[in-house]
Enzyme design. Structure first.
Site, PDB file in Angstrom:
ATOM      1  NE  ARG A   1      -2.471   4.866 -16.402  1.00  0.00           N
ATOM      2  CZ  ARG A   1      -3.277   4.515 -15.409  1.00  0.00           C
ATOM      3  NH1 ARG A   1      -2.804   3.803 -14.406  1.00  0.00           N
ATOM      4  NH2 ARG A   1      -4.534   4.878 -15.380  1.00  0.00           N
TER       5      ARG A   1
ATOM      6  CG  LEU B   1       5.924   4.119 -18.700  1.00  0.00           C
ATOM      7  CD1 LEU B   1       5.141   3.407 -17.616  1.00  0.00           C
ATOM      8  CD2 LEU B   1       7.383   3.678 -18.661  1.00  0.00           C
TER       9      LEU B   1
ATOM     10  CB  VAL C   1       7.035   1.995 -13.493  1.00  0.00           C
ATOM     11  CG1 VAL C   1       8.303   1.475 -12.870  1.00  0.00           C
ATOM     12  CG2 VAL C   1       7.231   2.148 -15.000  1.00  0.00           C
ATOM     13  CD  GLU C   2       3.877   6.396 -15.533  1.00  0.00           C
ATOM     14  OE1 GLU C   2       3.028   6.217 -16.428  1.00  0.00           O
ATOM     15  OE2 GLU C   2       4.719   7.307 -15.585  1.00  0.00           O
ATOM     16  N   GLY C   3       1.633   1.532 -12.370  1.00  0.00           N
ATOM     17  CA  GLY C   3       0.606   0.488 -12.361  1.00  0.00           C
ATOM     18  C   GLY C   3       1.145  -0.755 -13.023  1.00  0.00           C
TER      19      GLY C   3
END
Length: 852
Positions: free
Chosen positions: A382, A386, A504-506
């Protein structure tokens, strides 16, 4: 009068000495001895009343008691531990595993209220190896050159075959895979740099390359896979003969991954002609990048064992497995359309898919460990894909907007000279510098063995939000040029893609309000996690000892932060220790001040709100914002040092840190304004803001200095967009904008000569093209100069042009003749039994209609 002066001196000695001991965090025993010596001296030499002296000795006796450890534990700690156990908020397994994931790094220092800067400064500057640099300069540059973003997104809905072949052939999917399996084995920093460069060119390319090198089958296999699984899949993933994806999100569960209903049941079944114990899977997933073309599917599901075929448990929880997509019952191929950005993303479903137990990543013994795997890997992944995508977009926006605002003229001057425009440009450049610093410093820490769980959440949220701000500001400056889509629009697709990274990814709202501080408060606090673990220890004697040590350490920590917060605020932190005596010295001191204030506010929030703090999401979010601002500001300072402390970059550093620390101040102010216990809020405000809110946003003059760096060719401009694709070639607008910017400097004296000639009446035309012709005839400029000016302005005109299309382009398009209708399957004759049921239904329907 003399007696009053002596009394004041003694009072200053006691108060000042107490503040000093607390400020320096001198341990309890040493502090007690120091207090005893001071009190004895006062008893012998001071001027006192018996009542006052008695009171002081009673207070000293209270201070002595905690030093009697056995008495303290039995009389104080034991009752407090019993109360604490009752106050503990409930914690799900997913929360507990998230808290235990990753490592505590610089975030822990900021939480301490007394950061040790040497720990951060001792980390080496991240650097590409020769092999990594060659990859960035070679295959990465070439891939950027091959990309036609308009054709990919608008005309084909996919990257062309030659681009796919190039990505696979040059092992872009294998950056994190070790060389022993055929991968590139690049560092986290190299991974970040590659994503930045691709993101500056195409969101499709950066997404396609980023996902397999982040949270995917390769990463899961490397950390948790059996040797057999690694040997089976990793060579194929490295060679590109296997295309991976990982499926977590389902229609019923997005951010709440624990709520997934996708399931696998341990049962007997037939596999390759033999009866084995395996798993029967059913799932429905969406938003899965690379799913439409994947050959191997990483799958998260809940595992059940009702017949106890593998153990005594009925339910094992979230489990991760690798499923070849050609397995019977697996459905892939359909695509989503994420804001018209044509990267491969789509759903996957499985109906009664039977697979062996050894498809579980790590084998059957890893059943139920899937969530733990995911959150541990997110603590690294993470922080890279991103954030680096956002940083690459920021670099492109900064590079393009700085040049565009210079060559675009309105009212006979560059639009960069208008303060409203320059304000937006300063934000783009400053935010880009923050993202660059965060990505470089954090990926460098990962390469040194850190797994920064909380910083990864900070980067995910703040870099994607800053990327969105950069896109918005760039769009404002470009105006219609950025709005009109077409091959000449180099901004629109990036602008459209920004919300994708937000979700995305939380999702960002969840990350800010629940994860950053919710995870950080327990994970990074010097004592809270120790207290929780001690309270949950089944060995009560050991738990009491551990809790006692943590509790009294925590009390000393809180007293210290009271003293530090007040003293640092009162003195503007001018006397706090910092690692460097450079122009950035004050910024380190400012972070020291807010670190103490943040630690103090956190302790009082946890003490007074307890488990309810988790429900007070906006309070938690503001505390998370303070921590994030300090972390990002620290990264900016470290990045400045890593890049060689370039004096020309100081305006960017100052703008970035001032912006971040002002945000920290305002978040702390809003936290106190909204804190439910007003008495506690006023108490905290006295210690945190004794002189009010003194920190200011960057000045207009500072913003102008930042703008000057990015609107003229120079080292700072190039360094800010170091990894953007800026090569001059026919298909790269960034390279063309840079060329036009350099020409604008070269031809500025000639343009000035034209303006002067018009004032003097030597030329009269309004249009620049005619002005050049008239000036040449009037011998104001030479023929060579005229040709150079024409060439320059043709280049500028081409860059400022927007696209237009014939009306037919907006009608239904097809690249060839309409496809033939699919052949119809021959109708099956209904059996007599089915026909009778159909007739009965019709009769029933008629009766209902008649009644109605």
């Amino acid at each position: 009068m003399a007696g009053l002066t002596v009394s004041l001196l003694w009072a200053l000695l006691f108060i000042g000495g107490g503040i000093y001991l607390a400020y320096q965090r001198i341990d309890l025993r040493t502090s007690t001895i120091a207090a005893g010596i001071a009190l004895a001296a006062y008893t012998v030499f001071g001027s006192w009343s018996w009542l006052w002296l008695l009171l002081l000795w009673i207070l000293f006796g209270v201070m002595v008691v905690p030093n009697l450890i056995d008495v303290r534990r039995e009389k104080l700690t034991k009752p407090l531990l019993a109360v604490y156990r009752k106050m503990l908020p409930s914690m799900s397994d997913t929360e507990r595993e998230a808290l235990e994931a990753g490592s505590v790094w610089w975030d822990g220092e900021l939480f301490s209220g007394m950061p040790e800067w040497d720990k951060l400064m001792s980390f080496p500057a991240p650097k590409l190896s020769d092999e990594e640099q060659a990859f960035v300069d070679g295959p990465c540059e070439e891939l950027c050159r091959m990309i036609d973003d308009w054709a990919i997104n608008h005309e084909h809905g996919d990257m062309p075959k030659e681009v796919w072949d190039y990505i696979i052939g040059n092992k872009f999917f294998a950056m994190i895979i070790p060389k022993q399996y055929g991968g590139l084995e690049f560092s986290a920093y190299a991974n970040s740099v590659v994503i930045e460069k691709l993101a500056s060119r195409s969101a499709v390319a950066s997404s396609t390359v980023g996902v397999p090198n982040s949270l995917g089958p390769a990463e899961l296999l490397l950390h948790y896979g059996t040797e057999e699984q690694k040997d089976r899949y990793l060579p194929g993933l490295a060679a590109g003969t296997e295309i991976p994806c990982f499926a977590l999100t389902s229609p019923q569960a997005g951010s709440d991954a624990a709520a997934i209903i996708d399931n696998g049941v341990v049962c007997k079944g037939t596999w390759q002609g033999k009866e084995i114990t395996g798993i029967r899977l059913n799932w429905d997933k969406r938003y899965i990048t690379l799913a439409p073309i994947a050959t191997v599917l990483g799958l998260a599901f809940k595992l059940y064992d009702p017949d106890h075929l593998i153990g005594d448990q009925d339910e094992y929880g979230i489990t991760a497995a690798l499923i070849p997509t050609d397995t019977e019952g697996v459905e892939v191929g359909n695509r989503h359309n994420p804001l018209s950005i044509a990267f491969m993303n789509g759903p996957t479903r499985g109906k009664d898919v039977f697979v062996p137990l050894d498809y579980i990543i790590g084998g059957p013994e890893m059943a139920g460990k899937g969530w733990k795997m995911l959150v541990e890997l997110l603590s690294v992944g993470r922080a890279i894909t991103l954030p680096s995508t956002a940083a690459g977009g920021g670099q492109a926006a900064s590079y393009a907007t700085g040049a565009y605002a210079t060559i675009r003229k309105q009212f006979n001057t560059s639009i960069a000279n208008f303060e409203g425009v320059s304000d937006a440009i300063a934000r783009i450049a400053g935010h880009t510098y923050i993202m660059n610093a965060a990505c470089a410093v954090t990926s460098g820490a990962i390469d040194q063995g850190e797994k920064p769980a909380v910083p990864s959440a900070i980067l995910k949220y703040h870099c994607t939000e800053l990327g969105r701000k950069c896109a918005n500001d760039a769009m404002d400056v470009h105006g219609g040029k950025g709005v009109m889509m077409g091959p000449n629009n180099y901004l629109g697709r990036g602008y459209m893609a920004t919300p994708i990274a937000i979700t995305v990814e939380g999702a960002n709202i969840l990350t800010r309000s629940l994860i950053i501080y919710g995870q950080g408060a327990i994970r990074c606090h010097p004592f809270v996690l120790r207290e929780l673990q001690a309270a949950g220890d089944e060995d009560h004697d050991r738990g009491l000892i551990e809790f006692d040590d943590a509790l009294f350490g925590h009390i000393g920590y809180a007293i210290s932060n009271l003293a530090r917060s007040f003293f640092l605020a009162l003195t503007h932190a001018k006397f706090s220790r910092v690692p460097l005596n450079t122009p950035t010295r004050r910024y380190y001191q400012n972070i020291n001040r807010y670190s103490a204030a943040f630690a103090l506010a956190s302790d009082f929030a946890m003490l007074t709100l307890g488990g309810d703090l988790k429900k007070r999401e906006l309070l938690s979010a503001r505390l998370g914002d303070i921590l994030s601002s300090m972390y990002l500001a620290s990264c900016v300072l470290k990045h400045f040092e890593n890049q060689g402390r370039r004096a020309t970059d100081l305006p960017l550093v100052e703008w970035s840190v001032r912006t971040l620390m002002y945000q920290a101040q305002e978040s702390l102010h809003e936290f106190l304004l909204n804190f439910p216990n007003r008495w506690v809020s006023w108490f905290l405000r006295f210690f945190i803001f004794p002189r009010g809110r003194t920190y200011k946003d960057p000045s207009d003059e500072l913003g102008r200095r930042v703008v000057d760096l990015v609107t003229a060719p120079g080292e700072s401009r190039e360094r800010l967009s170091q990894y953007a694709y800026t090569t001059l070639d026919q298909g790269n607008p960034l390279g063309k904008l840079q060329q036009a910017l350099e020409l604008s400097i070269e031809f500025a004296p000639l343009e000035k000569r034209l303006r002067q000639a018009r004032k003097e009446g030597l030329i009269s035309a309004d249009y620049l093209g005619l002005q050049i012709t008239e000036a040449e005839k009037a011998q104001v400029i030479s023929k060579a100069e005229a040709n150079g000016l024409r060439d320059y302005h043709e280049k500028v005109s081409a860059l400022l042009d927007v696209d237009e299309f014939p009306h037919d382009e907006f009608l239904h398009r097809s690249s060839g003749p309409a496809p033939a209708d699919p052949p119809k399957k021959p109708a099956k004759k209904a059996s007599k039994k089915k026909a009778a049921k159909k007739t009965a239904r019709k009769k029933s329907s008629k009766k209902k209609t008649a009644k109605a």
